[in-house]
Design a protein around this motif. Structure first.
Motif, PDB file in Angstrom:
ATOM      1  N   TYR A  55      -5.569  -5.020  -1.024  1.00 38.07           N
ATOM      2  CA  TYR A  55      -3.612  -4.777  -0.875  1.00 38.07           C
ATOM      3  C   TYR A  55      -3.985  -5.879   0.523  1.00 38.07           C
TER       4      TYR A  55
ATOM      5  N   ASN B 157       1.060  -0.743  -0.177  1.00 38.06           N
ATOM      6  CA  ASN B 157       0.353   0.514   0.103  1.00 38.06           C
ATOM      7  C   ASN B 157       1.356   1.074  -0.016  1.00 38.06           C
TER       8      ASN B 157
ATOM      9  N   CYS C  31      -0.615  -6.890  -4.477  1.00 42.65           N
ATOM     10  CA  CYS C  31      -2.328  -5.951  -4.305  1.00 42.65           C
ATOM     11  C   CYS C  31      -2.845  -5.910  -5.854  1.00 42.65           C
TER      12      CYS C  31
END
Lengths: 377, 377
Positions: free
Chosen positions: B290, A284, B295
């Motif tokens: 994620y 992320n 992801c």
């Protein structure tokens, strides 16, 4: 109020000038033109690095070698062997080598103009105050400190000593981020209304200082701060309230500090942001900005390994070559010193982020929406 | 407890079978094999559409024409002219035309097996109860109703009448979403830990029912529900608490209903989600999942115009041809009826989403983290 006023008032004019400014090298000077004494040519500002950490070793030292207006003239370390390695590599004279005890004698060293503080977060305040007292400009790694109170002390000390105080928010000068600001200001994708962003990584070594509360550890201070910064510079507006939740899946490793925090920020204009930070999740590392007419984003967004941008309109690119964030920010700070110009990404920027983080930590405990404190408390 | 138990218990076994199931047509049957009486060949379940809205006209009617096991055998409308147009277009006999008053006489019409409720949200409960009483299976547009209490009544009525109750969560059968579930179950990108998602559009006509509270309007019920659904089926876990903030920039247009809500959801496992819905902003129609190792996401994610997927690993695609969501969900529901199989996306799915929305609305008012109510209250 008072002592941050000076830094505060220059924000709006700057941001107007940002529109159309394009890339990093134009960013320091605001609307004013270079007055052109020619003095800058060849002149190099002397930097001392405090704390020869991995970041100093891998990024800041090498970046200084690439600068035009900066040079490494001092090092501060508690480890003599490190000093010897650095002296050799960067040609630092014996007179430029300090430890944490004799740091203050730097006041007598005219070769050092700026002190770049690369210490654990809990030490940022102390060394900023000591550097200011030694008459040196201060460049401090993010997060600026631990609390808004620390920031206010640091700002006051630098104001009093008449030295510049810069916070190492390197992405303020990264071309994708600069362009993302321009898109927002010029409403290229309509009025910007919402941001989704997050930055996290998996903390490895369980003994590192980032996991110790007393050293200023935790995901929010370390990487969450980038996400807050980004929302503030994209929107050019301060959040009024936040709502945050902490999640802890590894209670042993993250016993002292926050592992993962998700939070929302609300702005007076009605803008919102949904944000995330973690010491226990990679991947992320993104920001998406939603305007009323389209959207754009950067991914990877916050690291030093190169940014990648995208937009919802194929005709409008968001793509620039990789830059050295450390080189750019240091040289721009040096230029500002040479030119006697104010520095935009100053202590007030750090203070504002810390005010937001203070509200986030409060919300984590209260489970409520919390108001962000005011700069003029 | 009791009356939702039957629907509840089949969820886990199904989701195990989902692993590796791949695409939509396998999704209905769980682990059981088709028992192969051959009866299904050529058999078509009769559907009556209640409410000849734009959605019925543009999507549901045309989709029915493409189905293999379904056909339009009834229409319910308060507008006789609309009935005539539909009768002609879809060859609906006079005996299949109803209005809201004589709706209940449908009990005597053996050509109608399923009633598809496409009315304003506030009418979903009433017509579900009436359809069940008329012995018809019920397929109800999302959101299932207005409150969890409504959902419980609807589930109880359909259980009692021994008819199936399906909620039109069309994305449960959309290949990108199905694959996104598989990635999560099989931990293709590591354990899934965080979701950023949002769905919004700009509501045009200020007189539409979506802006009226009494009709069940508001962004959360209309489009926010998709985002909640998605997190629940990606994680295969129920959120335990939410934290939400409402933003209203146009107090006149959105006087009665929510314009924009941003919210976070927390799951017992430590998973989190940062979410967004709006009636006053386009563009935000995305989901990013994620995992600990990478992801993936879908963008556009929630509309009917075709999905686009991406992943952080070039070797693992998330890309399928466009499908007709309405055709797929209706034909799968018809097949479940023909085969006498349980239907997975049933009333308990609607109830669970409404429990989350109830907590969100509560949090908007309290400004606090709110716990999500339990299915077995």
């Amino acid at each position: 109020m008072g002592y941050v006023m000076k830094q505060e008032i220059k924000r709006r004019p700057f941001l107007k000038s940002l529109i159309g400014a394009g890339v990093a090298t134009s960013l320091v000077h605001g609307q004013e033109k270079e007055e052109g004494t020619g003095e800058k040519d060849g002149k190099r500002i002397g930097w001392a690095i405090v704390g020869l950490s991995r970041l100093s070793e891998r990024s800041i030292g090498p970046a200084l070698k690439k600068t035009k207006h900066s040079k490494l003239t001092g090092i501060v370390t508690g480890t003599p062997e490190k000093a010897r390695v650095w002296q050799k590599k960067y040609d630092v004279p014996d007179s430029g080598v300090y430890n944490y005890d004799n740091f203050d004698s730097m006041i007598d060293n005219p070769d050092i103009d700026v002190v770049y503080i690369v210490l654990p977060n809990s030490m940022h305040k102390e060394f900023t105050l000591r550097a200011a007292k030694a008459g040196k400009h201060v460049y401090v790694e993010k997060p600026m400190a631990i609390t808004p109170g620390d920031c206010r002390e640091m700002i006051a000390a630098c104001d009093e000593a008449k030295v510049k105080l810069g916070v190492a928010y390197r992405l303020q000068f990264e071309p994708h981020h600069v362009e993302a600001m321009r898109f927002a200001r010029e409403e290229v994708f309509g009025e910007v209304m919402h941001i989704d962003a997050g930055f996290g990584f998996r903390a490895g070594d369980p003994k590192q200082w980032r996991l110790k509360k007393a050293m200023g550890g935790g995901a929010m201070l370390d990487v969450g701060v980038y996400v807050i910064q980004a929302c503030r510079y994209i929107y050019d507006e301060e959040p009024v309230s936040v709502s945050a939740v902490e999640v802890k899946t590894d209670k042993e490793k993250f016993a002292e500090v926050d592992e993962t925090i998700t939070w929302m920020m609300q702005f007076a204009s009605g803008r919102t942001a949904n944000l995330f930070t973690s010491f226990n999740m990679g991947g992320n590392n993104t920001m998406t900005v939603y305007g009323k007419k389209g959207c754009y984003g950067i991914k990877p967004c916050f690291g030093t390994g190169g940014q990648m941008g995208w937009t919802s309109d194929k005709e409008i690119p968001l793509s620039f070559p990789k830059t050295d964030h450390f080189k750019d920010q240091m040289d721009l700070f040096s230029e500002a010193i040479i030119d006697g110009k104010e520095w935009r990404v100053d202590g007030s920027e750090g203070l504002k982020d810390h005010l937001v983080m203070e509200a986030i930590f409060k919300s984590v405990v209260s489970g409520k929406v919390e108001m962000v404190g005011k700069v003029y408390a």
